[in-house]
Write an enzyme that holds these catalytic residues in place. Structure first.
Site, PDB file in Angstrom:
ATOM      1  N   LYS A  26       0.834  -1.205   0.000  1.00  0.00           N
ATOM      2  CA  LYS A  26       0.000   0.000   0.000  1.00  0.00           C
ATOM      3  C   LYS A  26       0.866   1.250   0.000  1.00  0.00           C
ATOM      4  CE  LYS A  26      -3.730  -0.527   2.500  1.00  0.00           C
ATOM      5  NZ  LYS A  26      -4.363  -0.750   3.823  1.00  0.00           N
ATOM      6  N   ARG A  96      -3.311   3.174   8.531  1.00  0.00           N
ATOM      7  CA  ARG A  96      -3.591   2.006   7.700  1.00  0.00           C
ATOM      8  C   ARG A  96      -2.426   1.029   7.745  1.00  0.00           C
ATOM      9  NH1 ARG A  96      -4.641   4.737   1.936  1.00  0.00           N
ATOM     10  NH2 ARG A  96      -5.841   2.827   1.608  1.00  0.00           N
ATOM     11  N   GLY A 105      -6.437 -10.351   8.389  1.00  0.00           N
ATOM     12  CA  GLY A 105      -5.955 -10.694   9.718  1.00  0.00           C
ATOM     13  C   GLY A 105      -5.177  -9.548  10.315  1.00  0.00           C
ATOM     14  N   MET A 107      -4.552  -5.436  11.153  1.00  0.00           N
ATOM     15  CA  MET A 107      -5.441  -4.428  11.728  1.00  0.00           C
ATOM     16  C   MET A 107      -6.241  -3.695  10.649  1.00  0.00           C
ATOM     17  SD  MET A 107      -4.714  -0.979  13.804  1.00  0.00           S
ATOM     18  CE  MET A 107      -5.000   0.012  12.343  1.00  0.00           C
ATOM     19  N   ARG A 349      -3.563  -1.444  -6.652  1.00  0.00           N
ATOM     20  CA  ARG A 349      -2.795  -2.706  -6.629  1.00  0.00           C
ATOM     21  C   ARG A 349      -3.258  -3.533  -7.817  1.00  0.00           C
ATOM     22  NH1 ARG A 349      -5.884  -4.988  -1.267  1.00  0.00           N
ATOM     23  NH2 ARG A 349      -7.817  -3.989  -1.818  1.00  0.00           N
ATOM     24  N   HIS A 465     -16.299  -8.810   0.292  1.00  0.00           N
ATOM     25  CA  HIS A 465     -15.306  -9.816   0.686  1.00  0.00           C
ATOM     26  C   HIS A 465     -15.573 -11.144  -0.024  1.00  0.00           C
ATOM     27  CE1 HIS A 465     -13.699 -13.018   3.349  1.00  0.00           C
ATOM     28  NE2 HIS A 465     -12.669 -12.195   3.422  1.00  0.00           N
ATOM     29  N   ARG A 571      -3.480 -47.522 -18.456  1.00  0.00           N
ATOM     30  CA  ARG A 571      -3.387 -48.609 -17.466  1.00  0.00           C
ATOM     31  C   ARG A 571      -4.325 -49.723 -17.898  1.00  0.00           C
ATOM     32  NH1 ARG A 571      -4.353 -43.769 -14.894  1.00  0.00           N
ATOM     33  NH2 ARG A 571      -2.866 -43.088 -13.299  1.00  0.00           N
ATOM     34  N   ARG A 627       0.733 -49.666 -20.451  1.00  0.00           N
ATOM     35  CA  ARG A 627       1.429 -50.348 -19.363  1.00  0.00           C
ATOM     36  C   ARG A 627       0.812 -51.721 -19.162  1.00  0.00           C
ATOM     37  NH1 ARG A 627       1.181 -47.831 -13.503  1.00  0.00           N
ATOM     38  NH2 ARG A 627      -0.893 -48.751 -13.550  1.00  0.00           N
ATOM     39  N   GLU A 755      10.153 -46.576 -11.019  1.00  0.00           N
ATOM     40  CA  GLU A 755       9.305 -46.236  -9.877  1.00  0.00           C
ATOM     41  C   GLU A 755       9.803 -46.864  -8.589  1.00  0.00           C
ATOM     42  OE1 GLU A 755       5.339 -47.728 -10.639  1.00  0.00           O
ATOM     43  OE2 GLU A 755       6.120 -49.350 -11.862  1.00  0.00           O
ATOM     44  N   SER A 774       9.641 -44.212 -18.159  1.00  0.00           N
ATOM     45  CA  SER A 774       8.620 -43.290 -17.677  1.00  0.00           C
ATOM     46  C   SER A 774       8.675 -43.320 -16.155  1.00  0.00           C
ATOM     47  CB  SER A 774       7.233 -43.707 -18.175  1.00  0.00           C
ATOM     48  OG  SER A 774       6.273 -42.808 -17.683  1.00  0.00           O
ATOM     49  N   THR A 777       6.154 -41.444 -10.563  1.00  0.00           N
ATOM     50  CA  THR A 777       6.543 -40.717  -9.346  1.00  0.00           C
ATOM     51  C   THR A 777       5.607 -40.974  -8.165  1.00  0.00           C
ATOM     52  OG1 THR A 777       5.441 -38.791 -10.274  1.00  0.00           O
ATOM     53  CG2 THR A 777       7.835 -38.907 -10.506  1.00  0.00           C
ATOM     54  N   ASN A 778       4.420 -41.544  -8.408  1.00  0.00           N
ATOM     55  CA  ASN A 778       3.582 -41.894  -7.246  1.00  0.00           C
ATOM     56  C   ASN A 778       4.251 -43.007  -6.453  1.00  0.00           C
ATOM     57  OD1 ASN A 778       1.776 -40.148  -8.371  1.00  0.00           O
ATOM     58  ND2 ASN A 778       0.351 -41.715  -9.076  1.00  0.00           N
ATOM     59  N   CYS A 841       4.823 -40.095 -15.558  1.00  0.00           N
ATOM     60  CA  CYS A 841       3.381 -40.318 -15.663  1.00  0.00           C
ATOM     61  C   CYS A 841       2.713 -40.349 -14.302  1.00  0.00           C
ATOM     62  CB  CYS A 841       3.100 -41.598 -16.434  1.00  0.00           C
ATOM     63  SG  CYS A 841       3.782 -43.054 -15.640  1.00  0.00           S
ATOM     64  N   TYR A 861       8.870 -35.400 -21.851  1.00  0.00           N
ATOM     65  CA  TYR A 861       7.443 -35.069 -21.729  1.00  0.00           C
ATOM     66  C   TYR A 861       6.927 -35.379 -20.333  1.00  0.00           C
ATOM     67  CZ  TYR A 861       6.480 -40.068 -21.993  1.00  0.00           C
ATOM     68  OH  TYR A 861       6.446 -41.408 -21.723  1.00  0.00           O
TER      69      TYR A 861
HETATM   70  P1  ADP Z   1      -7.676  -2.248   3.462  1.00  0.00           P
HETATM   71  O1  ADP Z   1      -6.263  -2.636   3.550  1.00  0.00           O
HETATM   72  O2  ADP Z   1      -8.574  -3.103   4.252  1.00  0.00           O
HETATM   73  O3  ADP Z   1      -8.127  -2.039   2.059  1.00  0.00           O
HETATM   74  P2  ADP Z   1      -7.377   0.606   3.674  1.00  0.00           P
HETATM   75  O4  ADP Z   1      -6.219   1.083   4.461  1.00  0.00           O
HETATM   76  O5  ADP Z   1      -7.221   0.615   2.215  1.00  0.00           O
HETATM   77  O6  ADP Z   1      -7.789  -0.826   4.202  1.00  0.00           O
HETATM   78  O7  ADP Z   1      -8.591   1.496   4.085  1.00  0.00           O
HETATM   79  C1  ADP Z   1      -9.889   1.163   3.755  1.00  0.00           C
HETATM   80  C2  ADP Z   1     -10.622   2.348   3.205  1.00  0.00           C
HETATM   81  O8  ADP Z   1     -10.563   3.443   4.098  1.00  0.00           O
HETATM   82  C3  ADP Z   1     -10.066   2.895   1.933  1.00  0.00           C
HETATM   83  O9  ADP Z   1     -10.508   2.186   0.831  1.00  0.00           O
HETATM   84  C4  ADP Z   1     -10.627   4.290   1.919  1.00  0.00           C
HETATM   85  O10 ADP Z   1     -11.932   4.284   1.435  1.00  0.00           O
HETATM   86  C5  ADP Z   1     -10.639   4.641   3.381  1.00  0.00           C
HETATM   87  N1  ADP Z   1      -9.497   5.478   3.690  1.00  0.00           N
HETATM   88  C6  ADP Z   1      -8.278   5.116   4.107  1.00  0.00           C
HETATM   89  N2  ADP Z   1      -7.484   6.191   4.251  1.00  0.00           N
HETATM   90  C7  ADP Z   1      -8.225   7.265   3.928  1.00  0.00           C
HETATM   91  C8  ADP Z   1      -7.977   8.663   3.874  1.00  0.00           C
HETATM   92  N3  ADP Z   1      -6.813   9.149   4.160  1.00  0.00           N
HETATM   93  N4  ADP Z   1      -8.988   9.462   3.489  1.00  0.00           N
HETATM   94  C9  ADP Z   1     -10.198   8.939   3.176  1.00  0.00           C
HETATM   95  N5  ADP Z   1     -10.489   7.659   3.214  1.00  0.00           N
HETATM   96  C10 ADP Z   1      -9.516   6.815   3.578  1.00  0.00           C
HETATM   97 MG    MG Z   2      -7.810  -0.772   0.799  1.00  0.00          MG
END
Ligand code: ADP
Ligand code: MG
Ligand code: MG
Length: 890
Positions: A26, A96, A105, A107, A349, A465, A571, A627, A755, A774, A777-778, A841, A861
């Site tokens: 990020k 963030r 997992g 924060m 990303r 999600h 086989r 075989r 084998e 051949s 590998t099993n 195989c 192969y």
């Molecule tokens: P995650 O890793 O779960 O995607 P983010 O750090 O991207 O979490 O934050 C989630 C959302 O929070 C972002 O998609 C955005 O909408 C909002 N956010 C984060 N930072 C800011 C910011 N500086 N201003 C406005 N919105 C923010």
């Molecule tokens: Mg995000």
């Protein structure tokens, strides 16, 4: 002095995309976006090295960190013309987390940090919008309370729900400043009640608390589990990003959204995503309000696309979309916010996508000249091709539609409904097909989603999600089916009057979003032009040949359809189990009179010859390795009462006699017993019959088609040179007999499986009598580890979980052990016999990692199950490209 803090935005960008190890994905991309001139709110990244230092030094921060953070905060203040904690016009920030790879997992983000009872007034005044200020404050208190102070999320939700019910409002945006003020008060009380602590009103304390929570979350159990499952070392650490806030919740000219530069479901070159007016952060994915589409083209009746509602910001976003794709040369997943009609970018990303989308995007981008053909080949994960080969619903099948949700991840899936990830996993482990149904999913459900055939959610959009995770793992997903009502207490869901209990079957169509009652019939997939194009590119690059393991006409046809260049393993024992054959097989094994036994063998000859004729016809001149009989004979013996009687009648014996004969064939350790060539050498008439059937069939099909069939006869379980020498001599005697009878000539090859460890070690000797090897590998894995595959289930998972083995060696070849034997077999075999043809195989022939290894050791192969053939073709091309790259850099 170590640099712990890297600023971004407002003209000072100390990071770059390549610095993801130090800044996290990020942070690195925020800096990169800012440096190419995109509007990114200014901020800074605290490096992953701080995280490592923190844990290495007994949870203490480096001494000069505080000073560097303060300096970076001052930079933001300068850029924004605001001060952190200022009572009149406070600077607010988000905190963030961000590791090298995105990691559930960790924060959750805290937004609007810097607010307290005093600064909220300042924010109200400076923005001229009291409702906005209190809305921001209540969000902050809730996020900080749950994420940093550990008060369960639902305590806040319960209060808010109660509030809304009393007020009679549904939409958060209808709540006034005064009402939010009440909510904030209640939130403060909840926090005090659950933690015994006051909510920290000092912004500096808030900031340090949130930063500490990010680093703390690196070692929480959820993150630890995720890291273990995904081979992520704890030493990587996470980065923390602190960024000035921009606000999507300031009114109707504000918004927040998530979008993909192309459709992550189909790969279509259309702008794809969702946004919400007057909203903040993850409102879009949280399913509180129904998000709206980005483009007019994708909007349905009654929807309000961003293109219409916020045309200026939308136009700007379109420009950014092209720019980012050009820059990153890949499809991007973008998070943005619009504040008073001005667009800000908060994240980018490489976007997760389905296999179909990966394929289409790779081909399109190569054609657009954005990437090379070689890049395109590497962009599609080989194993993901499986998804494309999955069946679709049969358009002619009867069906009862229950409802329709969003087509979040394509494909068709039927299964028993379950409502928890645990139950899902448990049933899947028992071999059941299951559909996981949830109101919405969270990172805790991922293991259940993995075990499920498909996922159905009642809430959430195309970027929820459930949708994102399901697409990533190739599970079918229908999301946000609003008419699904789930009662977790009774484990029943109702859909428009239909009541469906746990265990009842439903069918999902992830391509249309439809949900059907029961099981709907499916049809085989249709391979797209893009698929064929990519396969063509892969074929032009790979060195390894790809064959299939197939013995039935259906399998052989599938293999051809998927581009197999021959059969690497047919086989013959599978052919013995047919209902019309098994009786003869049993008589052959049990009869003690030579004439009776020969009669049974003669009957089998006809069947076997027909089997080979149909395979040779289908393969139309491509090589076919057959075989000879491999398993121990007692596998074919009768079990049921009626079967004993049947054999007894056929042979004119009593059931007791038959039973006694069968009992005498039992072995203590059949895998290491009387099987393979040991069987063929002690019962030569069986192999002779099979060889005759192969040669007669080859002659017949050669005559029919005019294509010279060159059968490859393979002797299993050879350990010594002498075994192969004798087996070969016997086979050649039978072949000459057939050719003489027919007055015909035929090219053929005789080879062996490698084998057993001894065979690999003695490969130089054995090669003198082999036209080909051949690697099986099993068995080679079983015998090298001294580990029975059928019994490994009770401890192998433990081994893998505890790092005693890096991977299940039956899935991915053990390079150091089993692989070393393969390498030895290759080297010694080739040294003794330069023209020796080499293949594999085992199950590993369809595993991309193993394929890379087989390419490296120089096999000719791989042979795998028919459905894995495209995977193997692509993996072989990727392996070839990887080797090219290594050689280029060496
Ligand atoms: P995650 O890793 O779960 O995607 P983010 O750090 O991207 O979490 O934050 C989630 C959302 O929070 C972002 O998609 C955005 O909408 C909002 N956010 C984060 N930072 C800011 C910011 N500086 N201003 C406005 N919105 C923010
Ligand atoms: Mg995000
Ligand atoms: Mg999140």
């Amino acid at each position: 002095m170590t640099k712990w803090v890297y600023s971004f935005g407002n003209g000072l960008n100390e990071g770059r995309a390549e610095m993801r190890n130090l800044l996290g994905g990020k942070g690195a991309n925020l800096a990169e976006m800012a440096s190419i001139g995109l509007p990114v709110p200014p901020g800074f990244t605290i490096t992953t090295e701080v995280c490592s230092a923190f844990y290495d030094n007994g949870r203490k921060y480096p001494e000069d960190l505080r000073a560097q953070v303060d300096a970076a905060m001052q930079r933001i203040e300068g850029a924004m013309g605001l001060r952190f904690g200022d009572a009149d016009a406070p600077l607010l920030v988000s905190v963030r987390s961000g590791a090298r790879v995105s990691m559930p997992g960790m924060m959750d983000t805290v937004l609007n940090l810097g607010l307290n009872d005093e600064t909220v007034q300042g924010l109200a005044r400076s923005s001229g919008d009291e409702r906005f200020a209190w809305d921001s404050y209540r969000r902050f208190v809730q996020m900080y309370g749950s994420v940093v102070m550990g008060v369960a999320h639902h305590h806040f939700e319960d209060v808010l729900d109660q509030f809304k019910r009393t007020l009679g409002v549904i939409d958060d945006t209808a709540i006034t400043a005064a009402q939010w003020r009440e909510v904030v008060k209640a939130y403060h009380e909840i926090i005090h009640e659950h933690t015994g602590q006051e909510f920290p009103s000092d912004p500096q304390a808030q900031l340090l608390g949130a930063i500490g929570a990010v680093f703390g979350s690196w070692m929480n159990p959820r993150a630890n589990t995720y890291r273990r499952l995904h081979d992520i070392p704890a030493s990587w650490g996470t980065a923390v990003n602190v960024q000035s806030m921009v606000f999507g919740n300031m009114g109707d000219d504000c918004a927040t959204g998530v979008c993909f530069t192309r459709d992550p479901s189909t790969g279509e070159d259309v702008f794809y995503g969702e946004y919400l007016v007057n909203a903040q952060g993850e409102d879009v994915v949280a399913g509180i309000r129904t998000p709206q589409p980005m483009s007019r083209a994708r909007a349905e009746e009654g929807q309000h696309p961003m293109e219409t509602v916020l045309p200026d910001a939308y136009a700007e976003l379109l420009r950014v979309r092209t720019l980012l794709e050009r820059h990153y040369r890949d499809m991007q997943d973008i998070e943005f916010t619009v504040q008073r009609n001005v667009l800000y970018l908060l994240q980018t990303r490489n976007g997760k996508r389905t296999a179909a989308a990966a394929l289409k995007i790779a081909i399109d981008m190569a054609r657009e000249g954005l990437i090379s053909k070689e890049d395109a080949i590497c962009r599609v994960p080989a194993t993901s091709l499986d998804q494309l080969l999955h069946p679709a619903l049969d358009p002619k099948a009867d069906r009862v539609q229950l409802t329709r949700g969003l087509p979040a991840s394509p494909g068709a899936a039927s299964g028993a409904v379950v409502f928890t990830a645990e139950e899902c996993e448990a049933r899947a482990a028992r071999g059941e097909d299951v559909i996981l149904v949830r109101v919405e999913t969270s990172p805790e459900d991922v293991h259940g989603m993995h075990a499920a055939r498909g996922v159905l959610t009642a809430r959430g959009g195309m970027t929820s999600h459930a949708a994102v995770v399901a697409r990533g793992m190739g599970r079918v997903c229908v999301a946000g089916a609003g008419s699904v009502h789930i009662d977790y207490a009774t484990m029943v869901m109702t859909i428009d009057g239909h009541s469906i209990a746990e265990g009842d079957w439903i069918t999902l169509d992830g391509s249309t979003g439809a949900v059907y009652l029961g099981r709907v019939a499916t049809i085989p997939p249709i391979l797209s032009d893009d698929f064929n194009t990519l396969m063509g590119w892969a074929d032009s690059i790979r060195r390894l040949g790809v064959r299939a393991n197939a013995e039935t006409p259906d399998d052989a046809k599938t293999a051809c359809r998927f581009g197999a260049e021959g059969i690497g393993l047919a086989r013959t024992e599978h052919m013995f189990f047919g209902p019309d054959r098994i009786g003869h097989v049993r008589q052959m094994i049990i009869a003690d009179e030579e004439t009776v036994r020969q009669r049974a063998i003669n009957a089998l000859l006809v069947f076997q010859r027909d089997d080979f004729v149909s395979i040779f016809r289908i393969m139309a001149g491509l090589p076919v390795t057959v075989r000879l009989l491999d398993p121990p004979l007692h596998e074919f013996l009768p079990h049921a009462e009626a079967e004993f009687a049947e054999v007894a009648t056929a042979l004119g014996k009593t059931v007791e006699e038959i039973r006694a004969r069968c009992a005498s064939l039992a072995e203590a350790n059949p895998m290491l017993g009387h099987r393979g060539c040991r069987l063929g050498l002690t019962n030569p008439e069986i192999y002779a019959m099979q060889v005759r059937a192969i040669i007669e069939a080859a002659l017949q099909v050669s005559d029919e088609t005019g294509k010279g069939i060159v059968p490859e006869i393979m002797i299993p379980l050879v350990a010594t040179r002498a075994e192969l020498e004798v087996a070969r001599r016997a086979a050649e005697a039978e072949i000459s007999a057939v050719l003489q009878e027919r007055g015909a000539a035929l090219d053929y090859r005789i080879g062996t499986m490698i084998e057993l460890p001894r065979a690999a070690i003695q490969a130089g000797e054995i090669a003198h009598h082999a036209d080909f090897f051949s690697f099986g590998t099993n068995d080679l894995t079983q015998t090298t580890f001294g580990l029975s595959r059928d019994d490994a289930g009770s401890f192998l998972p433990f081994y893998v979980d505890h790092g005693l083995l890096p991977k299940d060696p039956f899935v991915s070849i053990d390079r150091e052990g089993v692989g070393a034997l393969v390498r030895m077999g290759v080297e010694r075999g080739r040294a003794a016999h330069p023209g020796l043809k080499l293949g594999i195989c085992g199950e590993h022939g369809g595993d991309p990692d193993s394929i890379a290894f087989f390419d490296e050791v120089g096999l000719d192969y791989v042979s795998c199950s028919p459905f894995r053939v495209p995977v193997a073709r692509l993996a072989a091309a990727q392996a070839a490209l990887a080797h090219r790259k290594e050689n280029a850099s060496a």
